[in-house]
Design an enzyme around this catalytic site. Sequence first.
Site, PDB file in Angstrom:
ATOM      1  N   HIS A   1       0.803  -1.236   0.000  1.00  0.00           N
ATOM      2  CA  HIS A   1       0.000   0.000   0.000  1.00  0.00           C
ATOM      3  C   HIS A   1       0.831   1.280   0.000  1.00  0.00           C
ATOM      4  O   HIS A   1       0.284   2.370  -0.086  1.00  0.00           O
ATOM      5  CB  HIS A   1      -1.031  -0.022   1.128  1.00  0.00           C
ATOM      6  CG  HIS A   1      -0.501   0.176   2.511  1.00  0.00           C
ATOM      7  ND1 HIS A   1      -0.458   1.406   3.113  1.00  0.00           N
ATOM      8  CD2 HIS A   1      -0.010  -0.699   3.424  1.00  0.00           C
ATOM      9  CE1 HIS A   1       0.027   1.276   4.349  1.00  0.00           C
ATOM     10  NE2 HIS A   1       0.316   0.004   4.551  1.00  0.00           N
TER      11      HIS A   1
ATOM     12  N   CYS B   1       3.191   7.878  16.056  1.00  0.00           N
ATOM     13  CA  CYS B   1       3.456   6.862  17.071  1.00  0.00           C
ATOM     14  C   CYS B   1       4.448   7.474  18.036  1.00  0.00           C
ATOM     15  O   CYS B   1       5.648   7.283  17.926  1.00  0.00           O
ATOM     16  CB  CYS B   1       4.046   5.614  16.436  1.00  0.00           C
ATOM     17  SG  CYS B   1       3.110   5.085  15.014  1.00  0.00           S
TER      18      CYS B   1
HETATM   19  C1  LIG Z   1       8.659   1.711   7.774  1.00  0.00           C
HETATM   20  C2  LIG Z   1       7.361   1.008   7.978  1.00  0.00           C
HETATM   21  N1  LIG Z   1       7.370  -0.248   8.447  1.00  0.00           N
HETATM   22  C3  LIG Z   1       6.223  -0.937   8.634  1.00  0.00           C
HETATM   23  C4  LIG Z   1       4.999  -0.372   8.384  1.00  0.00           C
HETATM   24  C5  LIG Z   1       3.746  -1.186   8.596  1.00  0.00           C
HETATM   25  O1  LIG Z   1       3.225  -1.562   7.362  1.00  0.00           O
HETATM   26  P1  LIG Z   1       1.817  -2.319   7.184  1.00  0.00           P
HETATM   27  O2  LIG Z   1       0.785  -1.242   7.214  1.00  0.00           O
HETATM   28  O3  LIG Z   1       1.899  -2.985   5.852  1.00  0.00           O
HETATM   29  O4  LIG Z   1       1.688  -3.294   8.280  1.00  0.00           O
HETATM   30  C6  LIG Z   1       4.948   0.940   7.904  1.00  0.00           C
HETATM   31  C7  LIG Z   1       3.639   1.596   7.633  1.00  0.00           C
HETATM   32  O5  LIG Z   1       3.336   2.636   8.173  1.00  0.00           O
HETATM   33  C8  LIG Z   1       6.152   1.653   7.702  1.00  0.00           C
HETATM   34  O6  LIG Z   1       6.161   2.910   7.262  1.00  0.00           O
END
Ligand SMILES: Cc1ncc(COP(=O)(O)O)c(C=O)c1O
Length: 392
Positions: free
Chosen positions: A203, A337
């Site tokens: 996505h 976060c």
């Molecule tokens: C660097 C990073 N890792 C992991 C994720 C988590 O991805 P997913 O939404 O496919 O679980 C994100 C999404 O925000 C991200 O930016």
Amino acid sequence: MVFEPPLYLDACATTPLTQAARLAMDQAQDLAWGNPSSLHGFGLAALESLERSRWLAAELLGTTPEAVHFCSGATESVHLALLGLAEAFARPARLVISAVEHPALNAAADQLRRRGWQVSTLPVDATGRVLLEPLQELLQPPTRLVSVIGAQSEVGTVQPMAAIASLCRAAGVLLHSDAVQLVPQQPLLFDASGIDLLTLTAHKLGGPRGIGALLVRPACLPLLKPVLGGGSQEQGLRSGTEAVVLAAGFAAALQQRVQWLASDQANALRQRRDVLLAALLAIPGLQLSGPDPAHQERLPHHISLTAQSATGQALSGRRLVRALWHQGVAASSGSACSSGAGDSAASPVLLAMGYEPAQAAAGLRFSLLPDTDAQQLRLLPAALQAAMAACC
Ligand SMILES: Cc1ncc(COP(=O)(O)O)c(C=O)c1O
């Protein structure tokens, strides 16, 4: 002034589904809706579609289809990588992660900690780049695994993955990278990268929500154990009926993005970003956070700033994001976060880079889509100035 239609500058959070992905998904939904494990024609059609998606993803990412394990997204993928590999070792060892990982990776590391693993955090410099010297020192027993984010989403820092991979290789330590933000912005060939396990998600590159992949180097496959039991799909590593339709959308979006990355258009987007950045930095009270694209590696579609008032007071990034949205601009505070509460929550990433807590709550991020055009961006500096005035 209100942007109509709204201006979406939050590509690091997610991207709209591309037309190519939508078409591929419609086709798979019509022709390949069966269960790939079924032995009849409906199952065989689904299996063929799934394997075509896997084959295409592998080719685009410079690896073999056996390396590609589809799963629900990056959150699942990083858990499978870390927890699945930990199972390979008879007793708890040490995991090294960077100080600027995504919360999903930190959560997986916490699980290992609860299982008796030591987790060491690699410091970063003021631009968010991991320091190689401390890594070198940590690459001795009991370290078994290193995980470094390929490109930091909040401040755009592209990490020196080739150098990190060669240090890990020399020390015989496995390397995982969360390359969720890197893969959509920079060509990456997995087999040549020296990285042992790599996480990506659809996505962030024009594909659907709910599908991602863990790439695994063949030599690591026997080490990796599944986290969930069940039907033993995805070479026994990830049980659950495969999301054939989403995989088709993922592969189609990846193909379009990899072609785009090889085109002049990718360079043109970088130039549009540079022009916008220069205009934003001319506004009193705004400072760049993360690497300066003129000298260092930074994601080419990415701008991150901290904001302060004329009297030098840090402005809340979250309040700025809301004020921008009143004008039809979708941005991010980069501290979704965060530690702390409410609008003064400090970003752990900015804290790790050495920012004071008040400044670490003043982050603002603009991340451009491949088709964000210069005309749309022209009025952004004025909109941001108005938002800053509203937040003082
Ligand atoms: C660097 C990073 N890792 C992991 C994720 C988590 O991805 P997913 O939404 O496919 O679980 C994100 C999404 O925000 C991200 O930016």
